[in-house]
Design a protein around this motif. Structure first.
Motif, PDB file in Angstrom:
ATOM      1  N   GLY A 238       0.783  -1.227   0.000  1.00 21.01           N
ATOM      2  CA  GLY A 238       0.000   0.000   0.000  1.00 21.01           C
ATOM      3  C   GLY A 238       0.812   1.272   0.000  1.00 21.01           C
ATOM      4  O   GLY A 238       0.275   2.361   0.118  1.00 21.01           O
TER       5      GLY A 238
ATOM      6  N   LEU B 546      -1.962   4.790   4.810  1.00 17.37           N
ATOM      7  CA  LEU B 546      -2.022   3.982   3.597  1.00 17.37           C
ATOM      8  C   LEU B 546      -3.064   4.525   2.640  1.00 17.37           C
ATOM      9  O   LEU B 546      -4.089   5.050   3.050  1.00 17.37           O
ATOM     10  CB  LEU B 546      -2.370   2.533   3.960  1.00 17.37           C
ATOM     11  CG  LEU B 546      -1.342   1.838   4.853  1.00 17.37           C
ATOM     12  CD1 LEU B 546      -1.785   0.432   5.157  1.00 17.37           C
ATOM     13  CD2 LEU B 546       0.011   1.819   4.171  1.00 17.37           C
ATOM     14  N   ASP B 547      -2.776   4.400   1.385  1.00 17.84           N
ATOM     15  CA  ASP B 547      -3.738   4.832   0.376  1.00 17.84           C
ATOM     16  C   ASP B 547      -4.854   3.808   0.277  1.00 17.84           C
ATOM     17  O   ASP B 547      -4.603   2.642   0.010  1.00 17.84           O
ATOM     18  CB  ASP B 547      -3.044   4.945  -0.987  1.00 17.84           C
ATOM     19  CG  ASP B 547      -1.975   6.000  -0.976  1.00 17.84           C
ATOM     20  OD1 ASP B 547      -1.149   6.015  -1.910  1.00 17.84           O
ATOM     21  OD2 ASP B 547      -1.960   6.805  -0.044  1.00 17.84           O
ATOM     22  N   GLN B 549      -6.952   3.501  -2.069  1.00 19.37           N
ATOM     23  CA  GLN B 549      -7.023   2.985  -3.445  1.00 19.37           C
ATOM     24  C   GLN B 549      -5.622   3.022  -4.033  1.00 19.37           C
ATOM     25  O   GLN B 549      -5.299   3.906  -4.810  1.00 19.37           O
ATOM     26  CB  GLN B 549      -7.954   3.832  -4.319  1.00 19.37           C
ATOM     27  CG  GLN B 549      -9.412   3.736  -3.949  1.00 19.37           C
ATOM     28  CD  GLN B 549      -9.895   4.977  -3.210  1.00 19.37           C
ATOM     29  OE1 GLN B 549      -9.189   5.968  -3.142  1.00 19.37           O
ATOM     30  NE2 GLN B 549     -11.077   4.903  -2.656  1.00 19.37           N
ATOM     31  N   PRO B 550      -4.794   2.070  -3.660  1.00 13.91           N
ATOM     32  CA  PRO B 550      -3.397   2.159  -4.097  1.00 13.91           C
ATOM     33  C   PRO B 550      -3.229   2.101  -5.599  1.00 13.91           C
ATOM     34  O   PRO B 550      -2.261   2.604  -6.134  1.00 13.91           O
ATOM     35  CB  PRO B 550      -2.719   0.948  -3.443  1.00 13.91           C
ATOM     36  CG  PRO B 550      -3.782   0.161  -2.802  1.00 13.91           C
ATOM     37  CD  PRO B 550      -5.062   0.904  -2.843  1.00 13.91           C
TER      38      PRO B 550
END
Lengths: 465, 940
Positions: A238, B546-547, B549-550
């Motif tokens: 991520g 954390l993203d 929508q990585p």
């Protein structure tokens, strides 16, 4: 167990991470007791060591560079303390660290001098975002031979990072305080605490601890490391590019400790040599502010202790690669006990004043006496091939600045100590006009089994034999 | 074109354009402040008002700024050998402008602070400079109609202070392991910068060690609350022995070494015969108890035994009888461990077993009445005699010991003096200090008290706060070991990771626990291993965002509430969120309660971290630890003064925070805090003692941080002041206008010219050299105004060579002032720059990244909001917490990420994503807040 390690390794590679890890076979500690052990045993009889010692702020060159070339040169005043080791001393003049020049980046010679010295790369001028340099010679050596010892390398130091204010002209403080770069984006922090170095080297080995208790402790640590490796790997997906670089540092650190743990479990923990005493010295006591920097009144006690740690590490073959800057660039340490109670950096900007130059020479000489202290200890320990540790080592001592007033990076002050187990024709003054200092590093790496085709701005090698 | 031709053409353009652009620029300025629609007006030289199409930034640049640069900059910065490598003539396209934003930033800054053009060159007039400056500001701030680029913070590990504080809050232990970690590198002035903080193997080793030590300290600890105790005074207890006065002390009974001591010793219940005393009590619970008695006794003269006693519970003897061998009351407490008792009412009895029978005792009392109590004089005489006797015996023993004993030598010759008489020196011979010997010849006993302590089993309420905070479950009849372990681990990991822990993480941690448990370890130790794993996990060591929508690159997304809570708590407390923040985040209500939470957080004592870490670095207060004024010049400087100086600035900063004062008070305020020591240093009358008090500075020459002793000392050398350092400090920290360091080859001063005169005079000579003057003109003027404060911040009217202080200074631009009061007024005039500087530094600290040019809109907006609200401190904090850069972040850029400077051009597409719902597996908010003083009772 080796199966598990390999699959994790493969997973790391699969994520496209850019970790500068040693080659695959080094991750399987059990193989150390296979054929590699035989080779290791032969080498371990008299392993070749390599070390880089650094002094900042340039040198008073008139007292440093001998006028004559060849074996019959006159020892200059600053080098006089090394008289006893003349046959294992090679004075090298004329070397160049071009990447420490501005090359369009403006001021910042101190930051560049330290960070380009072992890397031969132009450091990116940034206060923090996107640090970029190159891999340093010591880390390149550790990449190749680090797996043969419990510590792939040791980064020692005398001054920790600057805590307040900014460093040199728009360069992050990491540049002027770091000699060793694990990769082009990862500076390696120095350990400046002799107690900490001792404890790490000898794994807090308590002779009273039962084998069972130690085994349990080590197993505990191993299972914790397995757990967190798992965590980190899951997290990688991520993260963005710069984030992954930070996570890589974490992964690398964990892996390194795991490997060391496995070696300790397989080979047993290394005890300190007979007579070695754990230091009780607090290197932070005695620090006081001087201008925009600090000086430490206990420096004179601190430096020999760090050199002692170097000796211990080599003696026990816990590592074969060490770096130790005697002070960081722009250091304003005062050297009252050497007759130079003046701030080093300020004095190195002598502007032609002979009184200041004399002070500078005293500081330079003091540092060389400490080098002599180290050499004496290394020379006193005999090894199985008939030579001393010093004979089996190659130690480079120098600076990325030549004249501290002009901030020039050509004609660098540099001396090479030791004989590299007979691979170096020592005892002479060699002039290498305009040769990149990285060429010299490559020649050194050749002799410890860490040959590389190139390093930074290297153009070839320096003939040492 | 030749240079002069360029200049005249440029001037022509400029004058024509200035007229035509007046309207346009006003519109642009209005849009910047949020008024109007943000459309920029026409740029054509013929004063047409109707616009065909708006000009591009590049066209504006060509018309507004380029001529200015040509006229004032190109001579040095317009070709290959440009000064310092800074070229201003290469902006030949929109793209070049965007790429050259850092250079334009520098140019803007140097023009604003009048550093450029250099002093010895012709200076632009205000009319000439303003359009160019305005364009630069507007351009570098980015397109005002586009969404603000929030930037992206690199994942950051906890720095040393944050690690210590987080351990403190997570485990409730008083332990600062990070003090042994390597020093963190600072970036952009602060040591919490994500890009600069690295993680070397040596640090990882220290994390492992610290995790073990911290968890051990927290849960492998002894109880701090002793078990319940019931004690009964023997003098008044029920029993078969006659009661006595509880206040009676030992008279008679022979001389003791120290008369006063003997006379103060309680007599207790003297057993002249066999018998018992007892107490009826209620035992609180089943368990193991300790029964104790504090007693002393005298050996019988005929029956040569010492008194023997036993405990009974409800008439039944428990355990074995024991002998009272001490006759010195101070040291004789006897304990019977592990006496198992059941809950309920019981009678605890103490029985003397071997004294005379009551009849024997009565007979002896008649036959041998006790002697009358001695008078004071008699007691003193006895005491003197006893002391003399002691000394004689000692001398003899010493003489014997100093002669080497014959083989198999005389008994006692090798022993310490006094040892032959029953033990350590100072103890009286047998019979001293004991109860009067019985005329029956049988032993006698004195009892001071007896007690029952227990149950001894360690229950959580007896454990320290750290234990109770972590071990929220225990194996019991209703909960298995594994269930209890999982409950503990789940809560701990949630708090440590600062977000709900995932089931798979719990499962892997439980594997650690199972491993240790299978080893046969006690419950706490097996839990210990799992918790150590938590503390070295990257989810703890790093503040991860954390993203969601990585896969979508470049998309801006809003931080989830847990991430926001972490950012807020590390900003204001340098520590993890507390239970209230976690609870709000869990319910998704943090953003709805932002103002209230900020207020609460600032009021919380943990906000002192803002002073330690932000003020410590912004004002460089941390340097106070290492200042070392020369003892010969400043003999009065000592540690008390050092700490007082530091504390003054800390309290001052704290007052501005807690009282929500205007931040301009940092520049000039009419109050400060002093204690006796500091008041003496300042010459403020009427304050004594170590406590700090608020004092008024109205009418004095001090006020604000610049005249506080801490700042004045850290900007001085050990033996003298440094106007240059002081000027640099003001420029760097209050105006964000730090001059660069001196060039390395500063030429030597002209031959034969000696540096003479006062400090000011010597420095005047430095500044007359044009190569130096560019920067020194800035710094020295400020420093001179502060010359009345010596190198430890005390007021003076003469310098070291007894010349009167001349505190006049001039700043470039022609502003002159004299003394600190006027200096502060000048600085207050530059309030916009100061506020801008403070906003920038606070935002850098809050975000943990350096500011880029796209952050200008954010800092401008915050500064404007502050201006509208009296510049109050809380407005600064709240604006920062609410701004886009704090609330959102950019998604992953395309890789690799060379430089994050987006300049005025590219803006990320899309708005923030939906706020993710609060995670499942929410914490058990077990908030045992039971505080106890943690005193451990000494062992008996």
């Amino acid at each position: 167990m080796s199966q598990l390690i390999m699959s994790r390794r493969t997973m790391l590679r699969g994520l496209g991470t850019a970790i500068a890890l040693p080659v695959l076979e080094s991750m399987i500690p059990t193989r150390l007791f296979g054929d590699e052990a035989k080779a290791a045993a032969k080498a371990a009889a008299a392993p070749k060591r390599v070390a880089w010692l650094y002094v900042p702020n340039g040198i008073h060159m008139p007292n440093w560079t001998p006028s004559e070339i060849g074996p019959n040169y006159q020892l200059t005043p600053t080098l006089q303390p090394l008289a006893a080791y003349r046959d294992r001393l090679m004075v090298m003049s004329g070397l160049v660290c071009d990447k420490a020049n501005p090359n369009g980046d403006g001021p910042g010679d101190h930051a560049r001098a330290m960070s380009a010295y072992l890397t031969g790369a132009q450091p990116r001028k940034t206060e923090g975002a996107n640090l970029k340099n190159g891999i340093s010679a010591d880390q390149a050596a550790a990449d190749k031979v680090g797996h043969l010892t419990k510590f792939r390398s040791l980064e020692l130091g005398m001054e920790e990072g600057k805590q307040i204010g900014r460093c040199d002209s728009g360069y992050s403080c990491a540049y002027s305080h770091t000699l060793s770069w694990r990769s082009d984006t990862t500076p390696v922090v120095k350990d400046c605490d002799p107690r900490s170095v001792f404890d790490r080297l000898f794994s807090n080995v308590d002779p009273r601890e039962s084998a069972e208790s130690r085994a349990r402790r080590e197993n505990d640590r191993k299972s914790i490391l397995d757990f967190v490796l798992d965590d980190a790997n899951r997290m990688q997906g991520g993260l963005g590019y710069t984030d992954r670089q930070k996570m890589d540092e974490y992964l690398t650190a964990v892996r390194e400790i795991e490997v060391r743990l496995a070696k300790n479990q397989a080979q047993g923990a290394t005890p300190p040599p007979a007579g070695a005493v754990r230091p009780t010295f607090d290197q932070n006591a005695g620090t006081r502010k001087l201008g925009g920097a600090t000086t430490n009144d206990n420096y004179v006690l601190h430096l020999p202790l760090m050199l002692d740690m170097m000796v211990l590490a080599f003696q026990t073959d816990l590592t074969r690669v060490i770096t130790l800057p005697f002070a960081d660039e722009q250091s304003n340490q005062t050297y009252g006990w050497a007759g130079a109670n003046v701030p080093h950096h300020g004095t190195s900007h002598h502007m032609g004043d002979p009184a200041k130059q004399a002070m500078l020479a005293k500081i330079n000489t003091y540092h060389v006496t400490q080098l002599a202290y180290l050499l004496k200890k290394l020379d006193a320990i005999k090894e199985s091939n008939g030579g001393s540790i010093l004979d089996n080592s190659l130690i480079a001592y120098g600076c990325g600045n030549s004249d501290g007033n002009r901030h020039n990076h050509d004609n660098l002050p540099l001396i090479l100590l030791g004989k590299g187990a007979g691979t170096v024709r020592s005892g002479r003054h060699v002039h290498c006009d305009g040769v990149p200092v990285t060429n010299l590093w490559l020649s050194m790496l050749d002799r410890v089994g860490a040959s590389l085709p190139r390093l930074g701005d290297s153009t070839g090698r320096v003939v040492l034999s | 074109m030749r240079a002069d031709e360029r200049k005249s053409t440029g001037r022509l353009w400029l004058s024509l354009l200035t007229a035509g652009l007046g309207v346009g620029l006003t519109l642009a300025a209005c849009s910047q402040l949020g008024v109007g629609t943000g459309k920029v007006g026409s740029a054509t030289p013929a004063a047409k008002v109707a616009v065909a199409k708006p000009p591009t930034q590049f066209e504006l640049f060509q018309h507004t700024v380029q001529p200015f640069l040509e006229q004032h900059c190109y001579d040095c910065h317009g070709d290959d050998d440009a000064e310092n490598g800074v070229r201003l003539d290469l902006f030949d396209s929109e793209a070049a402008l965007a790429a050259g934003s850092p250079t334009l930033e520098k140019a803007l800054r140097n023009l604003t602070i009048h550093k450029m053009p250099p002093r010895d060159e012709p200076q632009p007039t205000l009319a000439e400079a303003t359009p160019a400056l305005n364009w630069l500001r507007t351009y570098l701030a980015g397109d005002p109609s586009a969404p603000i680029n929030p930037g992206r913070v690199t994942i950051r590990r906890l720095n040393r202070a944050e690690y210590n504080n987080t351990i403190r809050d997570l485990l409730a232990v008083d332990f600062q392991p990070a003090d042994a970690f390597p020093v963190d590198d600072a970036g952009y002035g602060f040591d919490n910068n994500g890009d600069v903080l690295s993680l070397a193997p040596v640090l990882m080793e220290k994390y492992l060690t610290a995790a073990g030590e911290a968890v051990d300290k927290a849960i492998l600890c002894d109880p701090v609350v002793p078990p319940p105790l019931q004690r009964w005074d023997a003098a008044t207890a029920e029993g078969t022995i006659p009661k006595c006065d509880p206040k009676a002390t030992l008279g008679g009974g022979g001389p003791a070494p120290l008369g006063a001591q003997r006379r103060a010793m309680p007599l207790g219940r003297v057993f002249n015969s066999k018998g018992a005393i007892y107490a009826d009590c209620a035992i609180p619970a089943d368990g193991d108890y300790v029964l104790r008695v504090r007693a002393y006794g005298t050996q019988g003269t005929i029956v040569r035994q010492r008194p023997k006693v036993a405990f009974q519970v409800d008439g039944v003897q428990v355990q074995q009888p024991f002998t009272i061998v001490e006759d010195q009351r101070n040291t004789s407490v006897y304990a019977l461990e592990k006496t198992h008792l059941r809950a309920g009412p019981h009678r605890i009895t103490l029985v003397m077993l071997n004294g005379p029978t009551p009849e024997e005792a009565a007979m002896a009392a008649i036959l041998h009445p006790p002697p009358p109590p001695k008078t004071e004089a008699q007691l003193e005489a006895e005491e003197a005699a006893a002391v003399a006797a002691e000394n004689a015996v000692e001398a003899a023993a010493l003489a014997a010991a100093s002669n080497p004993p014959a083989p198999g030598g005389a008994p006692g010759a090798g022993r310490r003096p006094g040892a032959g008489r029953g033990g350590a020196k100072g103890r009286p011979p047998p019979g001293f200090g004991g109860p009067p010997p019985s005329p029956t010849g049988k032993p006698t006993l004195g009892v001071i008290y007896f007690e029952a302590e227990g149950p001894e089993e360690i229950t959580p309420d007896r454990m320290p706060a750290s234990f109770r905070q972590v071990m929220v479950a225990q194996p019991s009849a209703t909960e298995t070991k594994a269930q209890a372990a999982e409950a503990i681990i789940r809560r701990f990991a949630t708090r440590a990771f600062r977000r709900p822990v995932r089931d798979e993480e719990v499962a892997r941690l439980m594997a650690l626990w199972t491993r240790a448990d299978a080893d046969g370890r006690p419950f706490e130790q097996s839990v210990d291993l799992a918790l150590q794993g938590v503390l070295v996990s990257p989810a703890f060591l790093f503040r991860t965002e954390l993203d969601p929508q990585p896969g979508e690159l470049g998309r801006v997304h809003t931080l989830n509430e847990y991430e926001l809570a972490s950012r807020m708590s590390y900003f204001l407390w340098s520590s993890m969120p507390d239970d209230e923040l976690f609870a709000l985040a869990a319910k998704g209500q943090l953003r709805a309660n932002l103002s209230a939470q900020i207020r609460r957080m600032l009021k919380d004592p943990k906000s002192s971290a803002l002073i330690d870490n932000f003020a410590g670095q912004w004002l460089q207060l941390r340097a106070m630890d290492n200042v070392a004024p020369d003892p010969a010049t400043f003999p009065d400087f000592d540690e008390a003064l050092r700490s007082a100086m530091t504390k003054e600035t800390q309290l001052f900063f704290n007052a501005i925070v807690q009282e929500d004062r205007s931040v301009l008070d940092f520049i000039d305020a009419d109050f400060t805090f002093v204690n006796g020591r500091l008041a003496k240093h300042y010459g403020i009358p009427g304050v004594t003692g170590e406590e700090f008090q608020r004092v008024s500075l109205a009418g004095s020459s001090r006020g604000g941080v610049i005249t506080q002793a801490s700042v004045l000392t850290i900007t001085s050398y050990p033996a003298r002041t440094s106007p240059v350092q002081r000027g640099k400090w003001v420029l760097e920290n209050l105006l964000d206008a730090a001059p660069p360091p001196p060039p390395p080859n500063v030429p030597a001063l002209a031959e034969g010219k000696e540096l003479t005169g006062t400090l000011r005079h010597r420095m005047e000579e430095h500044r007359s050299n044009p190569a130096c003057a560019a920067c020194h003109a800035q710094m020295d003027g400020i420093g001179f105004a502060l010359e009345n404060f010596d190198a430890t911040g005390a007021w003076r009217t003469q310098d070291a060579s007894h010349d009167p202080i001349d505190a006049a200074g001039t700043l470039p631009g022609g502003v002159s002032f004299n003394g600190p009061v006027e200096l502060r007024r000048i600085l207050l005039d530059r309030r916009d720059e100061f506020v801008d500087c403070l906003v920038g530094k606070m935002l850098t600290f809050a975000l943990g990244r350096g500011l880029e040019s796209y952050d200008r809109r954010t800092t401008d907006a915050i500064a404007a909001a502050m201006k509208r609200n009296g510049d109050r401190f809380s407005v600064l904090i709240e604006q920062i917490v609410r701004c886009e850069a704090f609330q959102k972040r950019n998604g992953r850029p395309k890789e690799p990420d060379p430089s994050r400077t987006a300049g005025g051009g590219a803006q990320p597409a899309g708005s923030g994503g939906p706020t993710p719902a609060a995670g499942s597996g929410v914490t058990r908010t077990n908030s045992i807040q039971n505080t106890n003083d943690g005193k451990t009772r000494g062992d008996s």
